[in-house]
Design an enzyme around this catalytic site. Structure first.
Site, PDB file in Angstrom:
ATOM      1  N   TYR A  98      -2.514  -6.865 -12.332  1.00 44.83           N
ATOM      2  CA  TYR A  98      -3.711  -7.697 -12.452  1.00 44.83           C
ATOM      3  C   TYR A  98      -3.931  -8.473 -11.164  1.00 44.83           C
ATOM      4  O   TYR A  98      -5.062  -8.653 -10.714  1.00 44.83           O
ATOM      5  CB  TYR A  98      -3.587  -8.645 -13.647  1.00 44.83           C
ATOM      6  CG  TYR A  98      -3.641  -7.922 -14.968  1.00 44.83           C
ATOM      7  CD1 TYR A  98      -4.846  -7.459 -15.493  1.00 44.83           C
ATOM      8  CD2 TYR A  98      -2.477  -7.703 -15.703  1.00 44.83           C
ATOM      9  CE1 TYR A  98      -4.891  -6.793 -16.710  1.00 44.83           C
ATOM     10  CE2 TYR A  98      -2.513  -7.034 -16.916  1.00 44.83           C
ATOM     11  CZ  TYR A  98      -3.723  -6.582 -17.409  1.00 44.83           C
ATOM     12  OH  TYR A  98      -3.766  -5.913 -18.606  1.00 44.83           O
ATOM     13  N   ASN A 119     -12.508  -3.347 -22.098  1.00 47.31           N
ATOM     14  CA  ASN A 119     -12.876  -1.990 -21.692  1.00 47.31           C
ATOM     15  C   ASN A 119     -13.295  -1.195 -22.937  1.00 47.31           C
ATOM     16  O   ASN A 119     -12.473  -0.991 -23.829  1.00 47.31           O
ATOM     17  CB  ASN A 119     -11.677  -1.328 -21.004  1.00 47.31           C
ATOM     18  CG  ASN A 119     -11.873   0.145 -20.732  1.00 47.31           C
ATOM     19  OD1 ASN A 119     -12.979   0.662 -20.751  1.00 47.31           O
ATOM     20  ND2 ASN A 119     -10.774   0.832 -20.474  1.00 47.31           N
ATOM     21  N   CYS A 127      -7.315   1.489 -18.387  1.00 48.07           N
ATOM     22  CA  CYS A 127      -6.815   0.107 -18.342  1.00 48.07           C
ATOM     23  C   CYS A 127      -5.321   0.050 -18.666  1.00 48.07           C
ATOM     24  O   CYS A 127      -4.666  -0.940 -18.339  1.00 48.07           O
ATOM     25  CB  CYS A 127      -7.627  -0.793 -19.262  1.00 48.07           C
ATOM     26  SG  CYS A 127      -7.764  -0.223 -20.948  1.00 48.07           S
ATOM     27  N   HIS A 128      -4.790   1.115 -19.256  1.00 48.26           N
ATOM     28  CA  HIS A 128      -3.348   1.138 -19.544  1.00 48.26           C
ATOM     29  C   HIS A 128      -2.512   1.192 -18.264  1.00 48.26           C
ATOM     30  O   HIS A 128      -1.321   0.928 -18.301  1.00 48.26           O
ATOM     31  CB  HIS A 128      -3.002   2.324 -20.462  1.00 48.26           C
ATOM     32  CG  HIS A 128      -3.298   3.661 -19.874  1.00 48.26           C
ATOM     33  ND1 HIS A 128      -4.552   4.236 -19.920  1.00 48.26           N
ATOM     34  CD2 HIS A 128      -2.509   4.553 -19.220  1.00 48.26           C
ATOM     35  CE1 HIS A 128      -4.525   5.416 -19.328  1.00 48.26           C
ATOM     36  NE2 HIS A 128      -3.289   5.628 -18.888  1.00 48.26           N
ATOM     37  N   GLU A 154       2.417   9.762 -18.411  1.00 45.35           N
ATOM     38  CA  GLU A 154       2.028   9.907 -17.006  1.00 45.35           C
ATOM     39  C   GLU A 154       3.223   9.825 -16.059  1.00 45.35           C
ATOM     40  O   GLU A 154       3.062   9.912 -14.833  1.00 45.35           O
ATOM     41  CB  GLU A 154       0.990   8.839 -16.640  1.00 45.35           C
ATOM     42  CG  GLU A 154      -0.327   9.031 -17.353  1.00 45.35           C
ATOM     43  CD  GLU A 154      -1.419   8.094 -16.872  1.00 45.35           C
ATOM     44  OE1 GLU A 154      -1.337   7.592 -15.724  1.00 45.35           O
ATOM     45  OE2 GLU A 154      -2.372   7.872 -17.632  1.00 45.35           O
TER      46      GLU A 154
END
Length: 157
Positions: A98, A119, A127-128, A154
């Site tokens: 952030y 979002n 946003c994850h 990911e």
């Protein structure tokens, strides 16, 4: 407005569209679930943009090469749109904090977190991939367990 629900490894996903672009994608139980979705939205799973989104999500969860994203049209303030645009620039398998995003946007981490939390198009607008100070898992409207699952998928965790 149109809607459909598809199944995924993180549970059912509710998608919304204006007929041309994806306007919403929410995880079941997500904070602000279906915010902005017209109660009279017509169920239409055959809508081409839903088919494109489904193909993208299938490839994402199967860890295959990703096809192009379907058109996205989130509704929000100019600031929120700028945050969501920055989120889309975070590559698959990478994260930002952030603090990093707030420095790029000349804003506060709290304001960036608020925009990320609202979002309307989860996963497709990733946003994850935003973490707290020191890489802490914090601030995911879909729930931290789902954020962990997406980041593990990911290869981040």
């Amino acid at each position: 407005m149109y809607r459909t629900t598809i199944l995924s490894p993180v549970g059912p996903l509710l998608l919304a569209s204006d007929g041309t672009a994806i306007t919403g994608l929410w995880l079941e139980g997500q904070k602000y679930f279906a915010a902005g979705l017209d109660a009279d939205a017509e169920e239409n799973p055959a809508l081409p943009v839903f088919q494109k989104a489904s193909l993208w999500l299938d490839a994402y969860f199967a860890q295959r090469d990703l096809p192009p994203l379907p058109p996205l049209a989130p509704a929000g303030s100019p600031f929120r749109l700028s945050v969501w645009e920055r989120l889309q620039a975070i590559p698959y398998g990478q994260t930002r904090t952030y603090g990093e995003l707030s420095a790029e946007l000349c804003s506060s981490p709290r304001a960036v977190g608020g925009a990320a939390g609202h979002n309307p198009i989860s996963i497709l607008i990733p946003c994850h991939r935003v973490l707290g100070t020191g890489g802490s898992l914090t601030g995911y409207a879909g729930g931290l367990n789902k954020k962990k699952l997406l980041l593990k998928l990911e290869g981040v965790l």
